[in-house]
Design an enzyme around this catalytic site. Structure first.
Site, PDB file in Angstrom:
ATOM      1  N   THR A   1       3.987  -4.373   2.569  1.00  0.00           N
ATOM      2  CA  THR A   1       3.183  -3.564   3.496  1.00  0.00           C
ATOM      3  C   THR A   1       1.666  -3.785   3.407  1.00  0.00           C
ATOM      4  O   THR A   1       1.013  -4.039   4.412  1.00  0.00           O
ATOM      5  CB  THR A   1       3.491  -2.072   3.268  1.00  0.00           C
ATOM      6  OG1 THR A   1       4.863  -1.867   3.587  1.00  0.00           O
ATOM      7  CG2 THR A   1       2.628  -1.181   4.133  1.00  0.00           C
TER       8      THR A   1
ATOM      9  N   HIS B   1      14.338   1.543   4.571  1.00  0.00           N
ATOM     10  CA  HIS B   1      14.672   1.435   3.137  1.00  0.00           C
ATOM     11  C   HIS B   1      15.876   2.303   2.792  1.00  0.00           C
ATOM     12  O   HIS B   1      16.724   1.918   2.003  1.00  0.00           O
ATOM     13  CB  HIS B   1      13.483   1.841   2.270  1.00  0.00           C
ATOM     14  CG  HIS B   1      12.476   0.746   2.091  1.00  0.00           C
ATOM     15  ND1 HIS B   1      12.755  -0.404   1.406  1.00  0.00           N
ATOM     16  CD2 HIS B   1      11.204   0.622   2.527  1.00  0.00           C
ATOM     17  CE1 HIS B   1      11.685  -1.196   1.417  1.00  0.00           C
ATOM     18  NE2 HIS B   1      10.734  -0.588   2.099  1.00  0.00           N
TER      19      HIS B   1
ATOM     20  N   ASP C   1       4.171  -5.356   9.799  1.00  0.00           N
ATOM     21  CA  ASP C   1       3.650  -5.875   8.534  1.00  0.00           C
ATOM     22  C   ASP C   1       4.654  -6.776   7.823  1.00  0.00           C
ATOM     23  O   ASP C   1       4.299  -7.533   6.939  1.00  0.00           O
ATOM     24  CB  ASP C   1       3.224  -4.716   7.629  1.00  0.00           C
ATOM     25  CG  ASP C   1       4.328  -3.694   7.424  1.00  0.00           C
ATOM     26  OD1 ASP C   1       5.306  -3.674   8.201  1.00  0.00           O
ATOM     27  OD2 ASP C   1       4.216  -2.896   6.470  1.00  0.00           O
ATOM     28  N   HIS C   2       5.929  -6.673   8.202  1.00  0.00           N
ATOM     29  CA  HIS C   2       7.031  -7.476   7.646  1.00  0.00           C
ATOM     30  C   HIS C   2       8.272  -6.990   8.360  1.00  0.00           C
ATOM     31  O   HIS C   2       8.230  -5.968   9.061  1.00  0.00           O
ATOM     32  CB  HIS C   2       7.165  -7.273   6.130  1.00  0.00           C
ATOM     33  CG  HIS C   2       7.274  -5.829   5.750  1.00  0.00           C
ATOM     34  ND1 HIS C   2       8.429  -5.097   5.924  1.00  0.00           N
ATOM     35  CD2 HIS C   2       6.352  -4.953   5.276  1.00  0.00           C
ATOM     36  CE1 HIS C   2       8.214  -3.848   5.551  1.00  0.00           C
ATOM     37  NE2 HIS C   2       6.957  -3.723   5.171  1.00  0.00           N
TER      38      HIS C   2
HETATM   39 ZN    ZN Z   1       5.810  -2.134   5.215  1.00  0.00          ZN
HETATM   40 ZN    ZN Z   2       8.969  -1.330   2.874  1.00  0.00          ZN
END
Ligand code: ZN
Ligand code: ZN
Length: 558
Positions: free
Chosen positions: A83, A313, A356-357
């Site tokens: 992040t 997550h 961000d990913h």
């Molecule tokens: Zn992230």
């Molecule tokens: Zn993450």
């Protein structure tokens, strides 16, 4: 004929309304947009734009896809894909090797540090504590928001808002007019003395509304009948992380968030779609409170939606919870875009969607579908490293600081004082990891990567990701589908971090002033975003920018 009193009053009222709500008419300098908004959707994989599209509303993601310029193949060109690095790289056009943000956590001067941790400053808006001891000081370059401030002799206003501190602080940069993030204990947006000594009135007013509690009190009910979430696994499965101390609250919808906030605290909003709603609300409050897009110069709002990452997550990439979160984000986005149309004027702002990913699929999910990949055991990695060191240097060598971020961190002071051959130690550990740890494709000394016989795509990502004295000394590259886990427990939810496309292929769409409608299929990089913005905004590139402007996105100039 003279008008009646009521007609006159009515006309006057109409004229006043027009004055208040109409976008300003005088042009900004150099054809710049009135407002730039970057929307970072934390952990958004590129394919969600397509997988969830059937149920998107017209004004949200679909509007970006049909009116904007879509860079379909945008990749993250460094590792690890985390992040803090993603938010920094989007806004600096740079990579950890140069901007210095080497992870969410890394080492600095031999000590472990959180990316935005700053003990020289104090919290503002809550009693002093760690949640507000934050600043962009560890970021070594300017961001595009800084460059806009510099280009206008600091007349442009820039603001960062997010639930996550790092997602607000790093994009907004060093010279910003403010960065605000959520303090879990109070449910309030806060800042630090790096920026100012008191919260502005608009933030105080926003906090006083108690929106976190209000949003959580509604409960999280799915938007549609759960049976119709055809892009997800059935809600009851082994891939998701249940709630509660002993996992007694199942990872299913509906979720009683009103009850949950009593046991888990207000921070639970992070792992619900309401966290994204809250982010849009604070973004609107910032636009109004700071009069963004109303002045003679271009303003900049860096906005990051963190809830998608917490949801991802916990639940993974094939959960009804994740699907529902994106469908709600889409509706909130549609509302926000039409708000910008009214407030700033359609075609007068520049909007950027990216991430961000991205994220991997849950390991058990992969196994159930015969997709390769297992747990890369970080606890076993550490045991292997320690046993090699003990065998070659004795039990008291203490030359290893840590193993995380898929990196082995050396204790340089110890290595120097013991007169140890550093390269030899690196090679011995690399060999042991490759021989004994299942799932290791490569283990490579970070400063010897140039001569390593590995594919260029991985080599480049290591070089870009390696910041001397902040990154680790050995980079571990897992086989595709494998990800780091610290124990033998059943893997729940998912994570991200490696070079593989599922972690590094992110959405990127530009829409609005200066942008033409279209698609681009050639590969672009996360570092091209800030370069493109610099070209569009006629500012200097950020000070560490290595990206290139995506000129295909530019509207024809007259
Ligand atoms: Zn992230
Ligand atoms: Zn993450």
């Amino acid at each position: 004929r003279p008008m009646t009193r009521t007609t006159t009053l009515r006309l006057l009222a109409l004229a006043l309304t027009a004055l208040v709500s109409a976008p300003r008419s005088e042009a900004t300098q150099h054809g710049r947009p009135r407002l730039v908004v970057t929307m970072m959707v934390d952990q958004m994989t590129w394919d969600y734009l397509y997988r969830y599209q059937a149920r998107f509303v017209e004004g949200g993601f679909k509007r970006l896809l049909s009116k904007g310029f879509n860079c379909e193949n945008t990749r993250i060109n460094y590792i690890p894909a985390y992040t803090a690095i993603g938010h920094s790289s989007v806004h600096t056009g740079s990579v950890p090797a140069i901007h210095g943000i080497a992870g969410n956590d890394f080492f600095k001067d031999g000590k472990p540090i959180y990316c935005t941790q700053d003990t020289l400053v104090a919290s503002v808006g809550v009693p002093n504590g760690k949640s507000g001891q934050m600043s962009p000081r560890n970021l070594l370059t300017t961001t595009i928001a800084d460059e806009l401030r510099i280009a206008t002799n600091f007349r442009s206003k820039t603001i960062g808002v997010a639930i996550k501190d790092r997602a607000s602080i790093l994009p907004a940069g060093h010279t910003t007019n403010g960065a605000y993030w959520l303090d879990d204990a109070s449910g309030h947006f806060i800042t630090s003395t790096y920026y100012r000594t008191d919260l502005p009135e608009w933030v105080k007013k926003f906090n006083a509304r108690g929106r976190v509690k209000e949003l959580l009190s509604q409960g999280w009910k799915p938007l549609y009948d759960l049976k119709t979430y055809r892009e997800s696994t059935a809600d009851k499965n082994d891939y998701e992380q249940p709630w509660g101390k002993k996992g007694e609250i199942p990872a299913t919808l509906p979720l009683d968030t009103k009850k949950l906030m009593k046991t888990e605290g207000l921070g639970v909003i992070r792992t619900t779609p309401f966290g994204n709603t809250l982010t849009f609300e604070i973004a609107k409050a910032a636009i109004e409170g700071e009069h963004l897009g109303e002045g003679e110069e271009t303003d900049f709002l860096a906005m990051s939606h963190s809830a998608t990452d917490y949801v991802g997550h916990r639940y993974g990439t094939f959960a009804v919870e994740t699907e529902d979160t994106y469908l709600r984000l889409d509706r909130d986005l549609a509302d926000f875009l039409s708000y910008l149309d009214k407030k700033v004027g359609e075609g007068e702002y520049l909007f950027i969607l990216t991430a961000d990913h991205a994220a991997a699929h849950n390991l058990t999910f992969n196994k159930d579908h015969k997709i390769p990949g297992e747990a890369l055991r970080s606890d076993i990695a550490r045991q292997i490293i320690d046993s090699v060191v003990n065998k070659t240097l004795g039990a008291n060598a203490r030359v290893i600081r840590a193993y995380f971020n898929y990196q082995v961190f050396f204790n340089d002071a110890r290595i120097d004082s013991l007169g140890i051959n550093r390269s030899a130690l690196q090679r011995t550990i690399c060999q042991a990891l490759k021989a004994k740890l299942p799932g290791v494709a490569y283990a490579i000394p970070a400063d010897e990567v140039v001569s390593a016989p590995i594919p260029e795509a991985i080599k480049t990502r290591i070089i870009n990701g390696y910041r001397k004295r902040r990154s680790g000394d050995i980079f571990v590259i897992p086989d595709p589908g494998w990800y780091s886990k610290g124990s033998a427990e059943t893997p729940r939810g998912t994570t991200h971090g490696v070079w593989s496309p599922y972690d590094t292929h992110i959405p990127l769409i530009f829409m609005g002033k200066g942008i033409r409608q279209g698609h681009l299929y050639r590969e672009t990089n996360i570092t091209d975003i800030a370069a493109t913005l610099a070209a569009l905004l006629k500012t200097q590139y950020p000070s560490g920018c290595i990206g290139h402007p995506i000129t295909e996105a530019f509207a024809p100039q007259d």
